[in-house]
Design an enzyme around this catalytic site. Structure first.
Site, PDB file in Angstrom:
ATOM      1  N   THR A   1      23.748   6.188  -1.294  1.00 54.38           N
ATOM      2  CA  THR A   1      24.542   4.916  -1.587  1.00 54.38           C
ATOM      3  C   THR A   1      23.886   4.496  -2.831  1.00 54.38           C
ATOM      4  O   THR A   1      22.559   4.558  -3.200  1.00 54.38           O
ATOM      5  CB  THR A   1      24.328   3.945  -0.333  1.00 54.38           C
ATOM      6  OG1 THR A   1      24.580   2.812  -0.828  1.00 54.38           O
ATOM      7  CG2 THR A   1      22.469   4.150   0.063  1.00 54.38           C
TER       8      THR A   1
ATOM      9  N   TYR B   1      17.591  -0.506   4.471  1.00 55.04           N
ATOM     10  CA  TYR B   1      18.854   0.472   4.504  1.00 55.04           C
ATOM     11  C   TYR B   1      18.825   1.241   3.338  1.00 55.04           C
ATOM     12  O   TYR B   1      18.583   2.608   3.350  1.00 55.04           O
ATOM     13  CB  TYR B   1      20.149  -0.308   4.431  1.00 55.04           C
ATOM     14  CG  TYR B   1      21.434   0.811   4.205  1.00 55.04           C
ATOM     15  CD1 TYR B   1      21.890   1.375   5.123  1.00 55.04           C
ATOM     16  CD2 TYR B   1      22.073   0.514   2.844  1.00 55.04           C
ATOM     17  CE1 TYR B   1      22.897   2.378   4.740  1.00 55.04           C
ATOM     18  CE2 TYR B   1      23.175   1.069   2.770  1.00 55.04           C
ATOM     19  CZ  TYR B   1      23.468   2.200   3.824  1.00 55.04           C
ATOM     20  OH  TYR B   1      24.542   2.971   3.287  1.00 55.04           O
TER      21      TYR B   1
END
Ligand code: NAD
Ligand code: UPG
Length: 334
Positions: free
Chosen positions: A121, A145
């Site tokens: 990501t 995350y």
């Protein structure tokens, strides 16, 4: 022509994974899915695709799937994806995204699976100092995350150096839209992604959209992002797999985005254009941790893969997202 080897898609009942299953199937690859259905949906996996309901940390189940399906590649989408939740419950993210991925990689190595593709990501970059962001921009995640994903990138790098496996880490920018044929789409209840939220508002499922921050260092003051159509992203995975098979000694890390940014207001304008209506906008304070602008430098993926995006058009992304939102209403009887 690449020999089409059997692929295991983890998280194949989820938003992006279900599009990857379709892209693989459409291109003639044998595919199987493992998903524990925490956020995914059994109906999102096409009929005829072998489906194993289970967890990616279950080594015995994985060994069985690898043997039964003759798996030669893993596309790994399974994970927890809510950034604010990762701040309040970091150990959930280090468990589900990092520790369980370690178990999955170990099972793949034990079974001699030679290729591994991973959903990374842009959140691994944190708040980058440059725009557009190249793959060599320092990775300084600002939430658990992003860190949980960066740790997986490191695990893959080290594993590929020590074992007969190559990998591709794809760093997605903002994924949006839905399958143009309406076979799957973003279905998570309570999703927070801008285009999903705006689509719900356009169909009257919400009162309106909050614009988080109007004082960013961007042309209109609202946050700028690089929105990529989920089907173009799914196709990039198939091409990356072909590359890994053709170049067994190479591993790859690549940004996935169009290299074009749109502000929150521009996205909402697109939704209004497509629906010929106006959704209610509420100007709100910034959300914690949102960068001003996040745009990919996509020269590497374009130079490495024969990737030609088919849906690089904001209105088209919005149109597909809205079509799916309507269909989802029918599926759920709303
Ligand atoms: N949506 C985005 O904009 C975006 C951006 C960057 C990266 N990603 C990454 O892409 C991947 C897919 O995201 P998504 O948006 O499709 O999310 P999603 O929640 O729709 O899909 C995740 C799937 O994984 C399954 N799952 C979760 N933990 C599991 C486990 N331990 N074992 C088995 N199955 C498990 C869920 O049931 C779900 O079907 C994630 O790894 C995410 O971090 C998403
Ligand atoms: O109701 C909303 C939702 C979002 N936004 C804004 O819209 C932009 C996009 O936000 P969102 O759709 O929530 O995505 P991001 O926060 O940019 O994060 C996504 O994109 C990242 C990569 O760029 C991924 O790593 C993350 O997993 C994924 O959630 C940001 O400026 C937000 O502040 C609003 O103004 N109102």
């Amino acid at each position: 022509m690449t020999t089409k080897l059997p692929v295991l898609v983890t998280g194949g009942a989820g938003y992006i994974g279900s599009h990857a299953v379709l892209a693989l199937q459409d291109a003639g690859w044998p595919v199987a899915v493992i998903d524990n259905l925490v956020t995914g949906f059994r109906w999102a996996v096409p009929e005829g695709v072998p489906f194993y309901q289970g967890d990616i940390e279950d080594g015995d189940l994985l060994a069985r799937i690898f043997a039964e399906q003759g798996i030669r590649a893993v596309m790994h989408f399974a994970g927890s994806v809510v950034v604010p939740e990762s701040v309040s419950d970091p150990l959930k993210y280090y468990h589900n995204n990092t520790a369980k991925t370690r178990a999955l990689i170990a099972a793949a190595v034990a079974a001699g699976v030679p290729h591994f593709i991973f959903s990374s990501t842009a959140a691994t970059y944190g708040i980058p100092e440059v725009s557009p962001v190249t793959e060599d921009t320092p990775q300084r995640p600002i939430n658990p995350y992003g860190m949980s994903k960066l740790m997986t990138e490191f695990m893959l790098r080290d594993t590929a150096a020590a074992h007969p496996m190559n990998f591709c880490a794809l760093r997605y920018f903002n994924v949006a839209g839905a399958d143009p044929q309406g076979r799957t789409g973003q279905s998570t209840a309570g999703a927070t992604h801008l285009i999903k939220v705006a689509g719900e508002a356009a169909l009257g499922k919400r009162a309106g959209v909050e614009v988080f921050g109007t004082d960013f260092d961007t042309p209109d003051g609202t946050g700028v992002r690089d929105y990529i159509h989920v089907s173009d992203l799914a196709n990039a995975h198939v091409l990356a797999l072909e590359h890994l098979i053709a170049h067994p000694a190479d591993s790859l890390t690549m940004n996935c985005g169009y290299g074009q940014g749109y502000s929150v207001l521009e996205v909402l304008d697109a939704v209004d254009r497509v629906t010929n209506n106006k959704i209610v906008r509420t100007l709100s304070p910034r959300r914690a941790g949102d960068p001003d602008s996040l745009i990919s430098d996509n020269r590497r993926i374009k130079a490495t893969l024969p990737w030609v995006p088919k849906f690089a058009d904001l209105d088209l992304i919005v149109r597909h997202a809205l079509s799916w939102e309507r269909k989802l209403g029918e599926i759920r009887g709303e």
